[in-house]
Design a protein around this motif. Structure first.
Motif, short mmCIF file in Angstrom:
data_model
loop_
_atom_site.label_atom_id
_atom_site.label_comp_id
_atom_site.label_asym_id
_atom_site.label_seq_id
_atom_site.Cartn_x
_atom_site.Cartn_y
_atom_site.Cartn_z
N ASN A 182 0.83 -1.22 0.00
CA ASN A 182 0.00 0.00 0.00
C ASN A 182 0.85 1.25 0.00
OD1 ASN A 182 -2.52 -1.18 -0.07
ND2 ASN A 182 -2.76 -1.18 2.15
N GLN A 183 1.87 1.28 0.85
CA GLN A 183 2.74 2.46 0.93
C GLN A 183 3.51 2.67 -0.37
OE1 GLN A 183 5.22 2.70 4.46
NE2 GLN A 183 3.66 1.65 5.64
N LEU A 184 4.00 1.60 -0.94
CA LEU A 184 4.76 1.70 -2.19
C LEU A 184 3.89 2.21 -3.32
CD1 LEU A 184 7.53 1.20 -3.46
CD2 LEU A 184 6.81 -1.14 -3.92
N VAL A 185 2.69 1.66 -3.45
CA VAL A 185 1.77 2.10 -4.51
C VAL A 185 1.32 3.54 -4.29
CG1 VAL A 185 -0.52 1.70 -5.52
CG2 VAL A 185 1.01 -0.23 -5.12
N ALA A 186 1.04 3.91 -3.05
CA ALA A 186 0.59 5.27 -2.75
C ALA A 186 1.68 6.31 -3.02
CB ALA A 186 0.14 5.36 -1.29
N SER A 187 2.92 5.97 -2.74
CA SER A 187 4.03 6.92 -2.89
C SER A 187 4.60 6.98 -4.30
CB SER A 187 5.16 6.57 -1.93
OG SER A 187 4.73 6.69 -0.61
N HIS A 188 4.48 5.88 -5.05
CA HIS A 188 5.10 5.78 -6.38
C HIS A 188 4.12 5.16 -7.37
CE1 HIS A 188 9.02 6.89 -4.74
NE2 HIS A 188 8.72 6.10 -3.72
N ALA A 189 2.93 5.74 -7.44
CA ALA A 189 1.83 5.14 -8.21
C ALA A 189 2.15 4.95 -9.69
CB ALA A 189 0.58 5.99 -8.06
N THR A 190 3.00 5.77 -10.27
CA THR A 190 3.28 5.66 -11.70
C THR A 190 4.52 4.80 -12.00
OG1 THR A 190 4.59 7.70 -11.70
CG2 THR A 190 2.22 7.89 -12.18
N PRO A 235 -4.33 -9.53 0.37
CA PRO A 235 -4.55 -8.18 -0.17
C PRO A 235 -5.96 -8.05 -0.74
CG PRO A 235 -3.24 -9.47 -1.69
CD PRO A 235 -3.43 -10.31 -0.47
N SER A 236 -6.47 -6.84 -0.77
CA SER A 236 -7.80 -6.61 -1.36
C SER A 236 -7.71 -6.68 -2.88
CB SER A 236 -8.32 -5.23 -0.94
OG SER A 236 -7.55 -4.21 -1.57
N ALA A 237 -8.86 -6.81 -3.52
CA ALA A 237 -8.90 -6.85 -4.99
C ALA A 237 -8.36 -5.54 -5.57
CB ALA A 237 -10.31 -7.12 -5.46
N ALA A 238 -8.72 -4.42 -4.97
CA ALA A 238 -8.23 -3.12 -5.44
C ALA A 238 -6.71 -3.01 -5.29
CB ALA A 238 -8.92 -1.99 -4.68
N ARG A 265 -5.04 -5.06 -8.04
CA ARG A 265 -5.08 -4.35 -9.33
C ARG A 265 -3.99 -3.29 -9.41
NH1 ARG A 265 -10.58 -4.90 -8.54
NH2 ARG A 265 -10.76 -2.82 -7.65
N ALA A 266 -3.82 -2.52 -8.36
CA ALA A 266 -2.78 -1.49 -8.33
C ALA A 266 -1.40 -2.11 -8.40
CB ALA A 266 -2.92 -0.64 -7.07
N CYS A 267 -1.20 -3.22 -7.71
CA CYS A 267 0.09 -3.91 -7.73
C CYS A 267 0.39 -4.51 -9.09
CB CYS A 267 0.13 -5.00 -6.66
SG CYS A 267 0.16 -4.34 -4.99
N LYS A 268 -0.62 -5.03 -9.77
CA LYS A 268 -0.41 -5.61 -11.09
C LYS A 268 -0.01 -4.54 -12.10
CE LYS A 268 -3.05 -9.74 -10.40
NZ LYS A 268 -4.18 -10.59 -10.75
N ALA A 269 -0.48 -3.31 -11.91
CA ALA A 269 -0.05 -2.21 -12.77
C ALA A 269 1.40 -1.84 -12.49
CB ALA A 269 -0.96 -1.00 -12.59
N MET A 270 1.79 -1.88 -11.22
CA MET A 270 3.15 -1.52 -10.83
C MET A 270 4.16 -2.62 -11.19
SD MET A 270 4.55 -0.26 -7.13
CE MET A 270 4.17 1.48 -7.39
N PHE A 271 3.72 -3.88 -11.08
CA PHE A 271 4.57 -5.05 -11.35
C PHE A 271 3.93 -5.85 -12.48
CE2 PHE A 271 4.95 -3.97 -6.82
CZ PHE A 271 6.31 -3.82 -6.69
N PRO A 272 4.00 -5.37 -13.72
CA PRO A 272 3.23 -5.95 -14.81
C PRO A 272 3.59 -7.38 -15.19
CG PRO A 272 4.79 -4.34 -15.66
CD PRO A 272 4.82 -4.23 -14.17
N ARG A 273 4.79 -7.83 -14.87
CA ARG A 273 5.21 -9.19 -15.24
C ARG A 273 5.21 -10.16 -14.05
NH1 ARG A 273 10.24 -7.55 -19.12
NH2 ARG A 273 8.99 -6.63 -20.76
#
Length: 99
Positions: free
Chosen positions: A42-50, A66-69, A72-80
């Motif tokens: 959560n902290q990593l995605v919130a601080s470095h969302a792009t 982890p929640s479904a939301a 989803r955010a993690c899959k965008a950050m770690f696409p592979r």
């Protein structure tokens, strides 16, 4: 952990977690696998969302589901990355034996 070192892997250890230190370690260390808990993700995605980390191929999530939301955010950050949830009484054994 020792078996990975014997096979030539490297470990990146942070003396204290911050979203910035995790971002730097992931980027500079060319990390391919990691273990994180939902609060850290959560902290990593919130601080470095792009930010994206295409080198990461496997993430084991421990200490809770982890929640479904959040996924989803993690899959965008770690696409592979493949995400694996391992928590509870067998958390240590699952991360030691994970391939």
């Amino acid at each position: 952990a020792l078996a990975l070192l014997a096979a030539g892997a490297r470990h990146a250890l942070l003396p204290r977690f911050t979203a910035d230190s995790a971002h730097s370690a992931l980027r500079q260390g060319h990390v391919t696998a990691t273990i994180m808990v939902p609060a850290i993700l959560n902290q990593l995605v919130a601080s470095h969302a792009t930010a994206t980390f295409p080198s990461v191929r496997s993430i084991v999530i421990g200490a809770g589901r982890p929640s479904a939301a959040q996924l989803r955010a993690c899959k965008a950050m770690f696409p592979r990355a493949a995400f694996h949830t391992a928590y509870g009484m067998t958390e240590a054994a699952s991360t030691i034996t994970w391939r």
